[in-house]
Design an enzyme around this catalytic site. Sequence first.
Site, PDB file in Angstrom:
ATOM      1  N   ASP A 183      47.475  42.220  47.404  1.00  0.00           N
ATOM      2  CA  ASP A 183      47.840  43.076  46.276  1.00  0.00           C
ATOM      3  C   ASP A 183      48.625  44.282  46.778  1.00  0.00           C
ATOM      4  O   ASP A 183      48.120  45.060  47.589  1.00  0.00           O
ATOM      5  CB  ASP A 183      46.567  43.539  45.563  1.00  0.00           C
ATOM      6  CG  ASP A 183      46.834  44.191  44.219  1.00  0.00           C
ATOM      7  OD1 ASP A 183      48.014  44.396  43.879  1.00  0.00           O
ATOM      8  OD2 ASP A 183      45.861  44.492  43.507  1.00  0.00           O
ATOM      9  N   HIS A 185      49.688  46.471  44.485  1.00  0.00           N
ATOM     10  CA  HIS A 185      49.175  47.468  43.534  1.00  0.00           C
ATOM     11  C   HIS A 185      50.259  48.419  43.034  1.00  0.00           C
ATOM     12  O   HIS A 185      49.962  49.554  42.642  1.00  0.00           O
ATOM     13  CB  HIS A 185      48.030  48.262  44.189  1.00  0.00           C
ATOM     14  CG  HIS A 185      46.918  48.611  43.250  1.00  0.00           C
ATOM     15  ND1 HIS A 185      46.646  49.898  42.853  1.00  0.00           N
ATOM     16  CD2 HIS A 185      46.014  47.825  42.614  1.00  0.00           C
ATOM     17  CE1 HIS A 185      45.613  49.905  42.029  1.00  0.00           C
ATOM     18  NE2 HIS A 185      45.212  48.653  41.866  1.00  0.00           N
ATOM     19  N   GLU A 209      50.674  40.245  44.826  1.00  0.00           N
ATOM     20  CA  GLU A 209      50.438  40.729  43.465  1.00  0.00           C
ATOM     21  C   GLU A 209      51.072  42.097  43.244  1.00  0.00           C
ATOM     22  O   GLU A 209      51.008  42.971  44.109  1.00  0.00           O
ATOM     23  CB  GLU A 209      48.933  40.824  43.224  1.00  0.00           C
ATOM     24  CG  GLU A 209      48.548  41.380  41.869  1.00  0.00           C
ATOM     25  CD  GLU A 209      47.052  41.355  41.647  1.00  0.00           C
ATOM     26  OE1 GLU A 209      46.537  42.301  41.033  1.00  0.00           O
ATOM     27  OE2 GLU A 209      46.387  40.382  42.083  1.00  0.00           O
ATOM     28  N   GLU A 235      49.039  42.606  35.256  1.00  0.00           N
ATOM     29  CA  GLU A 235      47.853  43.355  34.842  1.00  0.00           C
ATOM     30  C   GLU A 235      48.211  44.577  33.999  1.00  0.00           C
ATOM     31  O   GLU A 235      47.363  45.071  33.239  1.00  0.00           O
ATOM     32  CB  GLU A 235      47.025  43.784  36.047  1.00  0.00           C
ATOM     33  CG  GLU A 235      47.672  44.845  36.925  1.00  0.00           C
ATOM     34  CD  GLU A 235      46.843  45.137  38.164  1.00  0.00           C
ATOM     35  OE1 GLU A 235      46.177  46.188  38.198  1.00  0.00           O
ATOM     36  OE2 GLU A 235      46.855  44.310  39.092  1.00  0.00           O
ATOM     37  N   ASP A 257      45.487  40.647  31.520  1.00  0.00           N
ATOM     38  CA  ASP A 257      44.092  41.079  31.544  1.00  0.00           C
ATOM     39  C   ASP A 257      43.518  40.898  30.149  1.00  0.00           C
ATOM     40  O   ASP A 257      44.036  41.445  29.180  1.00  0.00           O
ATOM     41  CB  ASP A 257      44.014  42.544  31.975  1.00  0.00           C
ATOM     42  CG  ASP A 257      42.596  43.005  32.254  1.00  0.00           C
ATOM     43  OD1 ASP A 257      41.739  42.845  31.355  1.00  0.00           O
ATOM     44  OD2 ASP A 257      42.343  43.551  33.346  1.00  0.00           O
ATOM     45  N   HIS A 284      43.771  38.741  35.300  1.00  0.00           N
ATOM     46  CA  HIS A 284      43.288  39.921  36.003  1.00  0.00           C
ATOM     47  C   HIS A 284      41.927  40.295  35.423  1.00  0.00           C
ATOM     48  O   HIS A 284      41.748  40.341  34.215  1.00  0.00           O
ATOM     49  CB  HIS A 284      44.304  41.052  35.767  1.00  0.00           C
ATOM     50  CG  HIS A 284      43.963  42.361  36.417  1.00  0.00           C
ATOM     51  ND1 HIS A 284      43.483  43.441  35.710  1.00  0.00           N
ATOM     52  CD2 HIS A 284      44.073  42.766  37.700  1.00  0.00           C
ATOM     53  CE1 HIS A 284      43.311  44.459  36.523  1.00  0.00           C
ATOM     54  NE2 HIS A 284      43.658  44.075  37.744  1.00  0.00           N
TER      55      HIS A 284
END
Length: 381
Positions: A183, A185, A209, A235, A257, A284
């Site tokens: 990830d 992020h 990700e 996400e 999500d 997610h």
Amino acid sequence: MKIASLTTYLIEPRWLFLRVETDDGLVGWGEPVVEGRAHTVAAAVDELSDYLIGADPRRIEDHWQVLTKGGFYRGGPVLSSAVAGIDQALWDIRGKALGVPVHELLGGAVRDRMRIYCWIGGDEPTAVAEEAARQVEAGLTAIKMNGTGRMRHLETTAQVSAVVDRVAAVREVMGPDRDVAVDFHGRVSPAMARVLCRELEPLQPMFVEEPLVPELSADLRRICDSTTIPIATGERLFSRWDFRDVLPAGIAVAQPDLSHAGGISECRRIAAMAEAYGVGLAPHCPLGPVALAASLQVDFASPNALIQETSLGIHYNQGSDLLDYLADASVFEFADGHVERLTAPGLGVQIDEQAVRKAAEVGHRWRSPIWRHEDGGFAEW
């Protein structure tokens, strides 16, 4: 059947539960939350309840349309998350009223079990190899880790090497028969995303990700074109219209999500859109048991579902963990890295209402960390 009440509960570590009850005593649960903005989402649910009280809970799609479009101003994480939790609860009620799990109402199961993964490491990953080994011993076949801590727009060779070394240590533990997802992020610039993906290619991550923050989604095609690593994102995308702009970019995995992107109704549509682009689904879910149950219901009905995130043992879960509010935690037991198909009516989980009410007496005010670079400037968390 009419909706009689909507009640929200702020629950540690950073969750918000929603209880919807009908006039004939049926109860549905949802998890409407934006992490760090739980009170704001609770207020949005309260505002939306003015329309829902006295309405027929079985008109799920009509309610979704009105709640998302009837206020004239549309979209955004707060509204879509409030609607998501309401939508989950209405599907829970509908399944319980008919005596079937939600995936049966979405066309029926397309698989008998769902592969899952857990997090290792924290926001600034350390000791990841040891944590990976523990997850392998526990029976998982896939894990996800943060690739970086805070990152400047352009970084040194040493910082790039540190990322590669961390992922290499985990890859060595997991071996070629298990998977490592990395990830980013949204912490790195487009330029650094390309550099890091190039350097990580020999380690063959399952996917990288969120290589970019969502406002830079227009640059995803350049990232996808520059690497052989599958790219995952979603996400912080909150509707099918948000995904319409990224699916053609060449991403490999869509990650809506279920507590942010309009709930079961909208994420089911996003899954179908992704399938049309040959894109896999991996919802997610670093949240609580209701969000996970809702995600699994969509997974079991979606042919392109790839893997499901769970929050079990995640570093945010201080004070409470995923299983603490379930009357029967065995529904989420996993073997060989998979969870068996949920078969109980509705979302397939039974919430311990007494535990929820007790936890809500304490509540929480969890906030996202604020990071800064060494020069004092803001850093993406």
